[in-house]
Design an enzyme around this catalytic site. Sequence first.
Site, PDB file in Angstrom:
ATOM      1  N   SER A   1       0.885  -1.221   0.343  1.00  0.00           N
ATOM      2  CA  SER A   1      -0.144  -0.038  -0.175  1.00  0.00           C
ATOM      3  C   SER A   1       0.917   1.150  -0.155  1.00  0.00           C
ATOM      4  O   SER A   1       2.013   1.026  -0.023  1.00  0.00           O
ATOM      5  CB  SER A   1      -0.973  -0.126   1.235  1.00  0.00           C
ATOM      6  OG  SER A   1      -0.250   0.219   2.262  1.00  0.00           O
ATOM      7  N   LYS A   2       0.228   2.349  -0.189  1.00  0.00           N
ATOM      8  CA  LYS A   2       0.976   3.520  -0.174  1.00  0.00           C
ATOM      9  C   LYS A   2       2.077   3.777   1.109  1.00  0.00           C
ATOM     10  O   LYS A   2       2.965   4.533   0.759  1.00  0.00           O
ATOM     11  CB  LYS A   2      -0.041   4.632   0.164  1.00  0.00           C
ATOM     12  CG  LYS A   2      -0.751   5.235  -1.239  1.00  0.00           C
ATOM     13  CD  LYS A   2       0.134   6.353  -1.723  1.00  0.00           C
ATOM     14  CE  LYS A   2      -0.027   6.293  -3.225  1.00  0.00           C
ATOM     15  NZ  LYS A   2       1.089   5.964  -4.066  1.00  0.00           N
ATOM     16  N   ARG A   3       1.804   3.342   2.026  1.00  0.00           N
ATOM     17  CA  ARG A   3       2.647   2.967   3.343  1.00  0.00           C
ATOM     18  C   ARG A   3       4.041   2.659   3.016  1.00  0.00           C
ATOM     19  O   ARG A   3       5.071   2.976   3.293  1.00  0.00           O
ATOM     20  CB  ARG A   3       2.236   2.414   4.417  1.00  0.00           C
ATOM     21  CG  ARG A   3       1.226   2.930   5.558  1.00  0.00           C
ATOM     22  CD  ARG A   3       0.797   1.911   6.419  1.00  0.00           C
ATOM     23  NE  ARG A   3       0.430   0.674   5.987  1.00  0.00           N
ATOM     24  CZ  ARG A   3       0.849  -0.555   6.160  1.00  0.00           C
ATOM     25  NH1 ARG A   3       2.136  -0.677   6.972  1.00  0.00           N
ATOM     26  NH2 ARG A   3       0.517  -1.548   5.580  1.00  0.00           N
TER      27      ARG A   3
ATOM     28  N   GLY B   1       5.445   3.194   0.138  1.00  0.00           N
ATOM     29  CA  GLY B   1       6.058   4.123  -1.296  1.00  0.00           C
ATOM     30  C   GLY B   1       4.951   3.991  -2.371  1.00  0.00           C
ATOM     31  O   GLY B   1       3.919   3.802  -2.226  1.00  0.00           O
TER      32      GLY B   1
END
Length: 496
Positions: free
Chosen positions: A258-260, A262
């Site tokens: 996920s976005k976490r 990168g």
Amino acid sequence: MSQTTPVRVRFAPSPTGKLHVGGARTAIYNWAFARANGGTFILRIDDTDPTRSTEENTQIILRAMRWLGLDWDEGPEAGGDYGPYFQTERLSLYREAAERLVAEGNAYYCFCTPEELEAARQAAKERGDSFQGYQRTCRDIDPAQAQARVDAGEPYTIRIKVPDDRGDVIVHDAVHGDVTFNAKELDDFIIFRSDGTPTYNFATVVDDAAMGITHIIRGDDHLSNTPRQVIVYEALGAPVPTFAHISMILGSDGKKLSKRHGATSVEEYRDAGYLSDAFVNYLSLLGWAPDGESTVISRERLASEFSLDHVSKNPAIMDPKKLDYINGEYLHAMDDAQFVHDVLVPELCKAGLETDGSLSHDKAWYCLLAQALKPRCTLSADVVRQASYLYAADEDLAYDEKSVKKWLAKVGAREALDAAEAALSELSDEGFVPEAIEAALDPLPTQLGLGKGKVFQPIRVAVVGSAASPGIGETLALAGRDHVLARIERAKGLTA
Ligand code: GLU
């Protein structure tokens, strides 16, 4: 499926978002499988979810596919004999197929309201029934009667009739092996909703059957849908393709990417300066390995050696360091001309340092710059930071504080600069080339009785602004004689 059936595979993204790394890897495997087997690679846009599909996302996906170099043989823009390739343009085909199944007794109209379904589920729960799915209430309504209710405008869904004697559904998955599902748990599931739209499990099978898809390679989040799809193939009387469900891509902490973690979309990687070939190489190795050793695998090799036998069923872990390493390997392997054309000039233009069409230097200069920077780059954009000293006015060059402290504000730095100035001013403009510069500077450490670092680092900091740069000869030659002398003069003001 017989061995002689030509391979036809498809990548079928829903345009409900951008193309993410997981989808990109699915696309790559489908493409590579088609190419390795002399087959056909089809791109189909599964845009039946009207609330979440957008034309913009479709364009983003097509752009990402092009950037990845995954050319499709049939699909949007390419056309083909099995079109249209947008599901929203195929709605009448789903309706026809569903009505044919009803007419043949393999599907039926269901008039149960949501409230009735919920009440039946509650009742099943209360009597301790392990099966709390659809109780097949409408399965045995007389077909003529059902048709009359439909004609009278009563709302309905269409349900598939899972044969009573179906037994277990065994999916022969090319990655997971045989996976067994109990047909009783499949329910007589809905293939057409009351709003007249087909469900995913139905539309996808109607299309895959009509398009002659032989192998379905997709994420293993769809494995649980597969027994239902097998039932649809059987109801349609179509051959069941080979399934290959590939693992999820996880972040380094073992959680879903996920976005976490990168960047997740293909575009973000493109914009961050990754090369398409390197990115495809990296993603192809997330769950597949031709020999367990190679990390650099050309597109050609992928397209000839890819096989489902070597696809792992274990989750793959996204490793940004490995991606960077592979990207660097691709940059280092480029010849100078290609590096200038594909990396250097575009990046310098993008950064506003050069203007395409009216470059500031001649070809030889860019070639020298390529030689100097290529081995020192991991990402294309790295050239900008390293070349920026060449685009600063002498009086504006910014000096890195730490480098100044370490190399210029030191005893001996002034002597080194004076000696360098004297030696370099002997050279002509045309003679200001790496070899001549090195020959001129080489004797200085002995002459001054200083270590090499103490002589060359102050010169480097004076010209570049920081202590990190390629070889001193190339670094200075690229800047040019007059600029080097002007900067050395200026840097004297920073010495102790
Ligand atoms: N449109 C579906 C998705 O994006 C396709 C799944 C499939 O390949 O069947 O997940």
